[in-house]
Design an enzyme around this catalytic site. Structure first.
Site, PDB file in Angstrom:
ATOM      1  N   ASP A 180       0.813  -1.219   0.000  1.00 29.18           N
ATOM      2  CA  ASP A 180       0.000   0.000   0.000  1.00 29.18           C
ATOM      3  C   ASP A 180       0.848   1.271   0.000  1.00 29.18           C
ATOM      4  O   ASP A 180       2.068   1.223   0.178  1.00 29.18           O
ATOM      5  CB  ASP A 180      -0.969  -0.011   1.188  1.00 29.18           C
ATOM      6  CG  ASP A 180      -0.302  -0.399   2.507  1.00 29.18           C
ATOM      7  OD1 ASP A 180       0.933  -0.432   2.567  1.00 29.18           O
ATOM      8  OD2 ASP A 180      -1.024  -0.662   3.478  1.00 29.18           O
ATOM      9  N   ASN A 210      -7.716  -2.222  14.168  1.00 31.28           N
ATOM     10  CA  ASN A 210      -9.137  -2.420  13.839  1.00 31.28           C
ATOM     11  C   ASN A 210      -9.335  -3.596  12.875  1.00 31.28           C
ATOM     12  O   ASN A 210     -10.402  -3.761  12.298  1.00 31.28           O
ATOM     13  CB  ASN A 210      -9.743  -1.140  13.254  1.00 31.28           C
ATOM     14  CG  ASN A 210      -9.132  -0.764  11.913  1.00 31.28           C
ATOM     15  OD1 ASN A 210      -8.171  -1.389  11.465  1.00 31.28           O
ATOM     16  ND2 ASN A 210      -9.677   0.243  11.274  1.00 31.28           N
ATOM     17  N   HIS A 265      -7.496  -4.151  10.065  1.00 33.43           N
ATOM     18  CA  HIS A 265      -7.159  -3.944   8.650  1.00 33.43           C
ATOM     19  C   HIS A 265      -5.873  -4.672   8.276  1.00 33.43           C
ATOM     20  O   HIS A 265      -4.998  -4.878   9.106  1.00 33.43           O
ATOM     21  CB  HIS A 265      -7.124  -2.453   8.282  1.00 33.43           C
ATOM     22  CG  HIS A 265      -5.972  -1.657   8.792  1.00 33.43           C
ATOM     23  ND1 HIS A 265      -6.113  -0.603   9.666  1.00 33.43           N
ATOM     24  CD2 HIS A 265      -4.658  -1.729   8.531  1.00 33.43           C
ATOM     25  CE1 HIS A 265      -4.939  -0.072   9.912  1.00 33.43           C
ATOM     26  NE2 HIS A 265      -4.028  -0.734   9.253  1.00 33.43           N
ATOM     27  N   GLU A 297      -9.705  -1.563   5.103  1.00 29.74           N
ATOM     28  CA  GLU A 297     -10.362  -1.221   6.365  1.00 29.74           C
ATOM     29  C   GLU A 297     -11.619  -2.085   6.554  1.00 29.74           C
ATOM     30  O   GLU A 297     -12.115  -2.678   5.589  1.00 29.74           O
ATOM     31  CB  GLU A 297     -10.782   0.255   6.321  1.00 29.74           C
ATOM     32  CG  GLU A 297      -9.614   1.222   6.234  1.00 29.74           C
ATOM     33  CD  GLU A 297      -8.996   1.515   7.592  1.00 29.74           C
ATOM     34  OE1 GLU A 297      -8.959   0.617   8.460  1.00 29.74           O
ATOM     35  OE2 GLU A 297      -8.544   2.644   7.785  1.00 29.74           O
TER      36      GLU A 297
HETATM   37  C1  GLP Z   1      -0.560   0.446   8.539  1.00 28.97           C
HETATM   38  C2  GLP Z   1      -0.141  -0.365   7.313  1.00 28.97           C
HETATM   39  C3  GLP Z   1      -0.380  -1.844   7.538  1.00 28.97           C
HETATM   40  C4  GLP Z   1       0.231  -2.269   8.866  1.00 28.97           C
HETATM   41  C5  GLP Z   1      -0.452  -1.527   9.983  1.00 28.97           C
HETATM   42  C6  GLP Z   1       0.043  -1.920  11.366  1.00 28.97           C
HETATM   43  O1  GLP Z   1      -1.891   0.712   8.528  1.00 28.97           O
HETATM   44  N1  GLP Z   1      -0.813   0.069   6.128  1.00 28.97           N
HETATM   45  O2  GLP Z   1       0.173  -2.575   6.455  1.00 28.97           O
HETATM   46  O3  GLP Z   1       0.085  -3.651   9.025  1.00 28.97           O
HETATM   47  O4  GLP Z   1      -0.223  -0.148   9.800  1.00 28.97           O
HETATM   48  O5  GLP Z   1       1.177  -1.184  11.705  1.00 28.97           O
HETATM   49  P1  GLP Z   1       2.140  -1.544  12.906  1.00 28.97           P
HETATM   50  O6  GLP Z   1       2.941  -2.700  12.452  1.00 28.97           O
HETATM   51  O7  GLP Z   1       2.982  -0.319  13.077  1.00 28.97           O
HETATM   52  O8  GLP Z   1       1.291  -1.836  14.086  1.00 28.97           O
END
Ligand code: GLP
Length: 251
Positions: free
Chosen positions: A67, A136, A138, A143
């Site tokens: 993404d 949440n 995702h 989402e």
């Molecule tokens: C963002 C990214 C996701 C990732 C998520 C969790 O939203 N787009 O790909 O998995 O954050 O992030 P973290 O690993 O910092 O908790």
């Protein structure tokens, strides 16, 4: 689903890196799907170490990131392009032409997702897709409410995710509203999924994704539909699971 519980985030990263390194050593030419966020950082660190100290070569590896934020140029310090180059690509021998991160400044927002999917198919599909998980539920930027069959397309972020991302951007208002993300269907098209999570704050969403119903309200629950999932999660993130866990890696 194979669930491996690691004592800490560093060990989690080392284990994930070893799964990937073994696949690269066995096959040479592989396609990786990559994630950003805090969670995969120890995995990138270990892959860089394996490259520098143990000769792991990425010369025949192709990557596709999940993404990107819409409206951020590749050199913006908050972009996922910047994250990937500074935390990983700049430190390994991957050819620039093999790297794919969704374009955050697309001329045509309809076409960009279709072209990304075509590039994945042309590369032979993703062999290993690395996933983190949002609080949440995702995955990528799919989402709650995202179609479980979706492919790469632009989306709007939820307020909850923008509040989470505010830690990096300084405030929720500075977080872009729109993103481009591989879809749940794109993720399910990969041959192997490695899902990573750490921290007590992920325990409830890990429980929901692994043991709850498969639902658009928790896009990470799509992993239950995939035939080849390795979950590598820390003990605090695994705390609410009732599924049996295995210690196959022994490190
Ligand atoms: C963002 C990214 C996701 C990732 C998520 C969790 O939203 N787009 O790909 O998995 O954050 O992030 P973290 O690993 O910092 O908790």
């Amino acid at each position: 689903m194979l669930i491996n519980v690691a004592p800490d985030i560093e060990t989690m990263g080392i284990r994930a890196a070893r799964v990937i390194a073994n696949e690269i050593r066995n096959k040479g030419r592989i396609v990786l799907g990559l994630a950003t966020g805090r969670t995969p950082l120890p995995m990138y660190k270990e892959l860089i170490r394996l490259h520098k100290e143990e000769g792991l070569s990425f010369s025949h590896v192709t990557t596709f990131n999940l993404d990107e934020y819409i409206g951020l140029a590749a050199d913006d310090p908050h972009s996922y392009h910047h994250y990937m180059f500074s935390n990983f690509f700049n430190h390994i021998n991957i050819p620039r032409k093999n790297i794919h991160v969704p374009d955050g400044m697309p001329a045509d927002k309809e076409a960009v997702g279709i072209e990304y999917e075509e590039a994945i198919v042309k590369a032979g599909r993703i062999d290993i897709q690395v996933l983190g998980i949002g609080r949440n539920g995702h995955v990528g930027f799919n989402e709650p409410g995202s179609s479980l069959g979706s492919l790469t397309r632009t989306k709007y972020l939820s307020e909850a995710t923008r509040r989470e991302a505010a830690k990096e951007f300084g405030s929720p208002e500075k977080v872009p509203k729109e993103v481009i993300t591989m879809g749940c269907g794109s993720i399910l098209n990969s041959r192997h999924i490695i899902i990573l999570a750490s921290g007590v704050e992920k325990a409830d969403v890990i429980k929901a994704a692994f043991e709850g119903p498969i639902t658009t309200m928790c896009p990470a629950s799509i992993i239950q539909l995939h035939r080849n999932v390795t979950a590598i999660i820390t003990a605090d993130a695994a705390a609410q699971l009732t599924l049996p866990v295995e210690d196959i890696m022994g490190i």
